[in-house]
Write an enzyme that holds these catalytic residues in place. Structure first.
Site, PDB file in Angstrom:
ATOM      1  N   CYS A  68      54.229 -96.080  12.535  1.00  0.00           N
ATOM      2  CA  CYS A  68      53.336 -95.658  13.302  1.00  0.00           C
ATOM      3  C   CYS A  68      53.192 -96.336  15.245  1.00  0.00           C
ATOM      4  O   CYS A  68      53.656 -96.084  15.657  1.00  0.00           O
ATOM      5  CB  CYS A  68      52.037 -94.932  13.224  1.00  0.00           C
ATOM      6  SG  CYS A  68      52.500 -92.777  12.238  1.00  0.00           S
ATOM      7  N   ALA A  90      40.317-109.907  11.797  1.00  0.00           N
ATOM      8  CA  ALA A  90      41.634-110.328  11.723  1.00  0.00           C
ATOM      9  C   ALA A  90      43.081-111.067  11.557  1.00  0.00           C
ATOM     10  O   ALA A  90      42.278-110.980  10.125  1.00  0.00           O
ATOM     11  CB  ALA A  90      41.368-111.709  13.260  1.00  0.00           C
ATOM     12  N   LYS A 142      47.090 -87.885  20.134  1.00  0.00           N
ATOM     13  CA  LYS A 142      47.803 -88.756  19.436  1.00  0.00           C
ATOM     14  C   LYS A 142      47.717 -90.515  19.859  1.00  0.00           C
ATOM     15  O   LYS A 142      47.716 -91.145  18.918  1.00  0.00           O
ATOM     16  CB  LYS A 142      48.395 -87.941  18.574  1.00  0.00           C
ATOM     17  CG  LYS A 142      49.095 -89.577  16.982  1.00  0.00           C
ATOM     18  CD  LYS A 142      48.520 -89.698  16.285  1.00  0.00           C
ATOM     19  CE  LYS A 142      48.998 -90.599  15.786  1.00  0.00           C
ATOM     20  NZ  LYS A 142      49.877 -89.359  14.496  1.00  0.00           N
ATOM     21  N   LYS A 146      64.756 -85.065  -2.803  1.00  0.00           N
ATOM     22  CA  LYS A 146      63.129 -85.019  -2.552  1.00  0.00           C
ATOM     23  C   LYS A 146      62.793 -84.050  -2.324  1.00  0.00           C
ATOM     24  O   LYS A 146      61.559 -84.075  -3.777  1.00  0.00           O
ATOM     25  CB  LYS A 146      62.945 -85.844  -1.066  1.00  0.00           C
ATOM     26  CG  LYS A 146      61.655 -85.641  -0.718  1.00  0.00           C
ATOM     27  CD  LYS A 146      61.227 -86.229   0.968  1.00  0.00           C
ATOM     28  CE  LYS A 146      62.329 -86.884   0.984  1.00  0.00           C
ATOM     29  NZ  LYS A 146      62.052 -87.432   2.560  1.00  0.00           N
TER      30      LYS A 146
END
Length: 475
Positions: free
Chosen positions: A295, A287, A239, A60
């Site tokens: 998350c 909807a 958060k 990475k």
């Protein structure tokens, strides 16, 4: 305290601090170069900071240093290449280099759900903080950005105290992130608020200096960026509380979709009507398949688990139902598919063998390649388990989806996925799908039957083109 900046009122005094490195402005590092850390590192270099991104994943890091962003986020690749060329940004696997470089070290590692329960796995936080602390040789500020259970910052302080010499004076702070995938560059450069949990004026001053580029950009654009300076626990709770509220709002409208399906109502008109009330608002009232991603699902579960540990579990009991409503919407798509295909459901669900189904969408939302806990991919897998021959197309998420669920078939274009299909399921609301020509697609499909899992299609247009249409919570 909350400090809108810029403002007509004078700013409360924040003590000016000199970065321990002696640089004019703090040198910042980001430990963990996944979605969170890579985005912040690149954007902070764009704001003019000297930035070093650290990760243990050598592949990475090599890609980032070569100008390749390992994720899909609009605008991020251009910023990466520009700031690498400018010399403000680099990436490393060397923790000693990282410790020596930074004044402010942001912890941006993952906090996935634990394999043995609903709580958050903090092993990556522990590993990164411990490794960094052991290599520090001067005063620095370690700032948590990862989403964590309340109480983690105090624990990180203990880790730092255990692994650094007391005379270095290393301090800890917490500043949660509020990134939305697909909009993350703007969320870093132009945030709607900054929250910092600090214990000292020095930490407050260092964090202000580390965010000054954000405030300066806001001033040039005549915007305000509220700054909330608070304690550790509140900063950590902000958060998870925000995510819990958003998840609740999404599941509320999906619960209304269930009622509409039973009563013959139309949840899209219901949502529009209640959304006009300014106390409610229309955002997150669409909807459909429900929420997913890296998350919201794991964060609301970890929030419940932590509340239980603190003796406040009853306060968050409603989040269990929020989670259940969200998961039920996935099985609802299977029911709609069986209904359209004329297959009855038994105790083990419908048998869809002998059918070909096109699934349009694999990511949890548009403008990302993230398939983690993606409702679209989960539904595609369920259709496959029911015996259907499933062909998936997604504008950005095909490779990640193939790695996650290799047993499905993946196509290079929307037309390839739809060709010969008995049923089309639109499960991620990409613009390419919303704006597709139903007449042209009808000529490719074997059967003009469509499940709109995101209520993103023009139902009138599709039915006029000869499609049998089913939406979520719609008659």
């Amino acid at each position: 305290m909350t400090i809108p900046y810029p403002n007509t009122q004078p700013m409360p005094a924040i003590a000016a601090v000199t970065p321990p490195s002696g640089a004019a402005r703090p040198r910042v590092t980001f430990l963990g170069t996944g979605y969170l850390g890579a985005t912040y590192a690149i954007c902070y270099a764009e704001l003019g900071y000297e930035v070093l991104g650290f990760d243990v994943d050598a592949d990475k890091i090599a890609k980032l240093n070569a100008g390749e962003v390992p994720i899909h986020e609009p605008g991020l690749d251009e910023l990466l290449r520009r700031n690498l060329a400018a010399g403000r940004l680099r990436f490393s696997t060397d923790i000693q280099e990282t410790a020596d470089f930074g004044d402010v070290h942001f912890i941006c590692v993952g906090t996935p759900q634990r394999a043995d329960g609903m709580g958050a796995d903090l092993s990556y936080v522990e590993a990164s903080v411990t490794s960094l602390a052991q290599h520090l040789s001067r005063k620095a500020l370690i700032v948590g950005k990862s989403t964590v259970p309340v109480g983690t910052a105090e624990w990180v302080e203990q880790l730092v105290g255990k692994h650094t010499a007391a005379d270095l004076g290393v301090e800890v702070a917490w500043s949660p992130e509020f990134l939305q995938e697909g909009f993350a560059v703007d969320d870093v450069l132009r945030p709607n608020r900054i929250v910092v949990g600090v214990k000292s004026e020095w930490a407050n001053g260092m964090l202000y200096a580390a965010h000054k580029g954000v405030f300066d950009l806001a001033a040039t654009e005549d915007r305000e960026v509220p700054l909330v300076v608070t304690d550790f626990a509140t900063a950590e709770l902000v958060k998870v509380a925000a995510n819990a509220f958003l998840a609740t709002k999404i599941s509320f409208i999906n619960a209304m979709a269930e009622v509409c399906e039973a009563a013959g109502g139309d949840v899209t008109q219901l949502a529009r009507s209640i959304g006009y009330d300014p106390r409610i608002g229309n955002r997150f009232l669409q909807a459909g398949l429900g929420f997913g991603g890296a998350c919201l699902p794991k964060d609301i579960r970890a929030f419940q688990a932590r509340a239980q540990e603190l003796g406040a579990g009853e306060a968050l009991r409603f989040l269990h139902e929020v989670d259940l409503i969200n998961l039920r919407r996935r099985t609802r798509v299977i029911q709609l598919a069986a209904d359209l295909l004329g297959r009855r459901s038994g105790p083990a669900g419908p048998d869809l063998s002998g059918t070909r189904i096109a699934v349009l969408g694999a990511t949890f939302k548009p403008n990302t390649d993230d398939v983690r806990d993606a409702p679209a991919l989960a539904v595609a897998a369920l259709l496959g388990k029911a015996g259907a021959d499933v062909h998936v197309f997604d504008p950005q998420g095909v490779e990640n989806a193939r790695r996650a669920v290799p047993e499905l078939s993946y196509e290079a274009t929307m037309n390839d996925a739809v060709r010969g299909a008995d049923l089309v399921c639109v499960l991620t609301e990409w613009a390419e799908f919303r704006n597709a020509d139903p007449v042209a697609l009808g000529e490719l499909a074997n059967g003009r039957k469509v499940v709109d899992g995101r209520n993103c299609l023009d139902s009138t247009l599709w039915t006029q083109a000869g499609w049998e249409y089913r939406g979520m919570g719609r008659p």
